[in-house]
Design an enzyme around this catalytic site. Structure first.
Site, mmCIF file in Angstrom:
data_model
loop_
_atom_site.group_PDB
_atom_site.id
_atom_site.type_symbol
_atom_site.label_atom_id
_atom_site.label_comp_id
_atom_site.label_asym_id
_atom_site.label_seq_id
_atom_site.Cartn_x
_atom_site.Cartn_y
_atom_site.Cartn_z
ATOM 1 C CG ASN A 105 -1.817 1.143 1.361
ATOM 2 O OD1 ASN A 105 -1.396 2.272 1.109
ATOM 3 N ND2 ASN A 105 -3.055 0.926 1.747
ATOM 4 C CG HIS B 112 0.885 6.351 4.805
ATOM 5 N ND1 HIS B 112 -0.055 7.354 4.995
ATOM 6 C CD2 HIS B 112 0.386 5.238 5.370
ATOM 7 C CE1 HIS B 112 -1.069 6.853 5.696
ATOM 8 N NE2 HIS B 112 -0.836 5.577 5.919
ATOM 9 C CG HIS C 16 -8.110 4.024 1.196
ATOM 10 N ND1 HIS C 16 -8.232 3.888 2.558
ATOM 11 C CD2 HIS C 16 -9.332 4.382 0.756
ATOM 12 C CE1 HIS C 16 -9.480 4.147 2.920
ATOM 13 N NE2 HIS C 16 -10.166 4.464 1.847
ATOM 14 N NE ARG D 11 -9.214 8.373 4.554
ATOM 15 C CZ ARG D 11 -9.412 7.488 5.536
ATOM 16 N NH1 ARG D 11 -8.617 6.445 5.661
ATOM 17 N NH2 ARG D 11 -10.374 7.649 6.397
ATOM 18 N NE ARG E 264 -7.460 11.380 5.735
ATOM 19 C CZ ARG E 264 -7.923 10.783 6.832
ATOM 20 N NH1 ARG E 264 -7.137 9.992 7.531
ATOM 21 N NH2 ARG E 264 -9.146 10.989 7.253
ATOM 22 C CD GLU F 77 -7.171 -0.264 1.315
ATOM 23 O OE1 GLU F 77 -7.387 0.803 1.920
ATOM 24 O OE2 GLU F 77 -6.304 -1.055 1.636
ATOM 25 C CB THR G 187 -9.271 1.693 7.523
ATOM 26 O OG1 THR G 187 -8.929 2.355 6.314
ATOM 27 C CG2 THR G 187 -10.597 1.001 7.372
ATOM 28 C CD GLU H 184 -7.051 -6.006 3.491
ATOM 29 O OE1 GLU H 184 -7.419 -5.595 2.368
ATOM 30 O OE2 GLU H 184 -6.239 -5.407 4.210
ATOM 31 C CG HIS I 6 -5.086 -1.630 9.588
ATOM 32 N ND1 HIS I 6 -4.622 -0.954 10.680
ATOM 33 C CD2 HIS I 6 -5.691 -0.707 8.805
ATOM 34 C CE1 HIS I 6 -4.956 0.316 10.568
ATOM 35 N NE2 HIS I 6 -5.591 0.499 9.437
HETATM 36 N N1 PXP Z 1 -5.781 -2.941 4.459
HETATM 37 C C1 PXP Z 1 -6.696 -1.960 4.531
HETATM 38 C C2 PXP Z 1 -8.101 -2.269 4.173
HETATM 39 C C3 PXP Z 1 -6.325 -0.647 4.904
HETATM 40 O O1 PXP Z 1 -7.256 0.327 4.956
HETATM 41 C C4 PXP Z 1 -4.977 -0.397 5.193
HETATM 42 C C5 PXP Z 1 -4.554 0.993 5.563
HETATM 43 O O2 PXP Z 1 -4.810 1.868 4.527
HETATM 44 C C6 PXP Z 1 -4.061 -1.447 5.084
HETATM 45 C C7 PXP Z 1 -4.487 -2.719 4.745
HETATM 46 C C8 PXP Z 1 -2.603 -1.252 5.334
HETATM 47 O O3 PXP Z 1 -2.388 -0.902 6.655
HETATM 48 P P1 PXP Z 1 -0.979 -0.355 7.115
HETATM 49 O O4 PXP Z 1 -0.738 0.918 6.364
HETATM 50 O O5 PXP Z 1 -1.127 -0.170 8.574
HETATM 51 O O6 PXP Z 1 0.033 -1.418 6.740
#
Ligand code: PXP
Length: 247
Positions: A12, A15, A48, A50, A54, A75, A106, A156, A193
Site C-alpha cells: 500500500n 503514505h 486507497h 479516500r 488526504r 481500496e 481505517t 481481508e 493493517h
Molecule cells: N488494508 C486496509 C483495508 C487498509 O485500509 C490499510 C490501511 O490503509 C491497510 C491494509 C494497510 O495498513 P498499514 O498501512 O497499517 O500497513
C-alpha cells in the site's frame, strides 16, 4: 517441517502520497514508488482513494491503472462516485472499506451485517464488470458468513487488533478462526493493517491467508533503507514464517 503455499504481498503506497501532500507538491510520487515496489517483488499495489483525498489523488489512481504491471488493488468506500470510478478504470481488484472522515486510518472492518444490502449491491456492480471484490472485515464469524452470502470473492481480515496487542493471543486466535472459516466456505482470505517486520510472522504463518496488504511500515522503513530493501525485508519475514511454520 512443511512449507506453506506462497503468500502474496501487496504494498500500500498511500503514505508516499501523504508525504507529498504535506507540501502539495509533485514529489515523492506514489506511482514511482509503486514501480520500485514491483521491482523489489511486490505481487500487487494497493491504493486507497479516500473521499477527503488526504493522500492519494484521482490522478494517482489514473496513473497507477496504466503503470502497475502486477495487480492494482483499489481500496475505496461504498459510494456511487467510487463505484463509478472503479467501473471506469477496472482495476483487477477492489477492496471495499468503511470510511469515516475524522479517522486517522481505517479503524474497523466494514459492517457487512448491518449494511448487507448496500454491500451486496456494490459487489454486484463490481463483479458485473469483472472486478475481483474483497471486503475488509473484522475477524468475526457473522461477518465472514455474510461476506460469502453477498457474493464477495475475498475477505481481508482486519489485523489492527492483533497489531495493537500481538502478545495477548485473542486477536490472533480470532484471525486464525476467521481465516479457516472463510477458506472453508470458498472465500479467498487476505489480511492487513498495522503489520511490520516485527509482527508479521504469526499472521503470515496462517495457512489460509493468501495475501497481505502492508503499507505504513514499509513506507516508514523505506525512509531509512530505501523502498526496494523495505519491500524485500517484509517479503523475507513472510517467507521465513511460512517456511518455518513455527507459530
Ligand atoms: N488494508 C486496509 C483495508 C487498509 O485500509 C490499510 C490501511 O490503509 C491497510 C491494509 C494497510 O495498513 P498499514 O498501512 O497499517 O500497513
Amino acid at each position: 517441517m512443511t512449507s506453506l503455499r506462497y503468500q502474496r504481498l501487496y504494498v500500500n503506497i498511500d503514505h508516499v502520497a501523504t508525504v507529498r501532500q504535506a507540501r502539495r507538491s509533485a514529489e515523492p510520487d506514489p506511482v514511482a514508488a509503486a514501480v520500485l515496489c514491483e521491482k523489489a517483488g511486490a505481487d500487487g499495489i494497493t491504493a486507497h482513494l479516500r473521499e477527503d483525498r488526504r493522500h492519494i489523488q484521482d490522478d494517482d489512481i489514473q496513473r497507477l491503472a496504466t503503470t502497475v504491471t502486477t495487480v492494482l488493488n483499489l481500496e475505496c468506500a461504498i459510494t456511487d462516485d467510487m463505484l463509478r470510478l472503479a467501473e471506469t478504470l477496472r482495476p483487477a481488484q477492489v477492496t471495499l472499506v468503511p470510511e469515516r472522515r475524522e479517522e486517522i486510518t481505517t479503524e474497523g472492518g466494514l459492517d457487512v451485517v448491518g449494511h448487507r444490502e448496500a454491500v451486496q449491491a456494490a459487489v454486484a456492480r463490481l463483479k458485473a464488470v469483472g472486478i475481483r471484490t474483497s471486503l475488509f472485515i473484522d475477524a468475526d464469524e457473522a461477518a465472514v458468513r455474510v461476506s460469502k452470502d453477498v457474493g464477495a470473492d475475498a475477505i481481508e481480515l482486519h489485523t489492527g487488533p492483533y497489531s495493537h496487542a500481538p502478545r495477548t493471543g485473542g486477536p490472533l486466535a480470532a484471525l486464525k478462526a476467521a481465516a479457516a472459516l472463510g477458506a472453508s466456505i470458498g472465500l479467498a482470505v487476505h489480511a492487513g493493517h498495522g503489520l511490520s517486520v516485527h509482527n508479521v510472522g504469526p499472521v503470515a504463518a496462517i495457512p489460509e491467508i493468501e495475501e497481505l496488504n502492508i503499507g505504513h511500515a514499509i513506507v516508514g522503513r523505506s525512509i531509512f533503507i530505501g523502498m526496494e530493501r523495505a519491500v524485500q525485508e517484509i517479503r523475507e519475514a513472510m517467507d521465513d514464517a511460512r517456511a518455518a511454520d513455527r507459530f
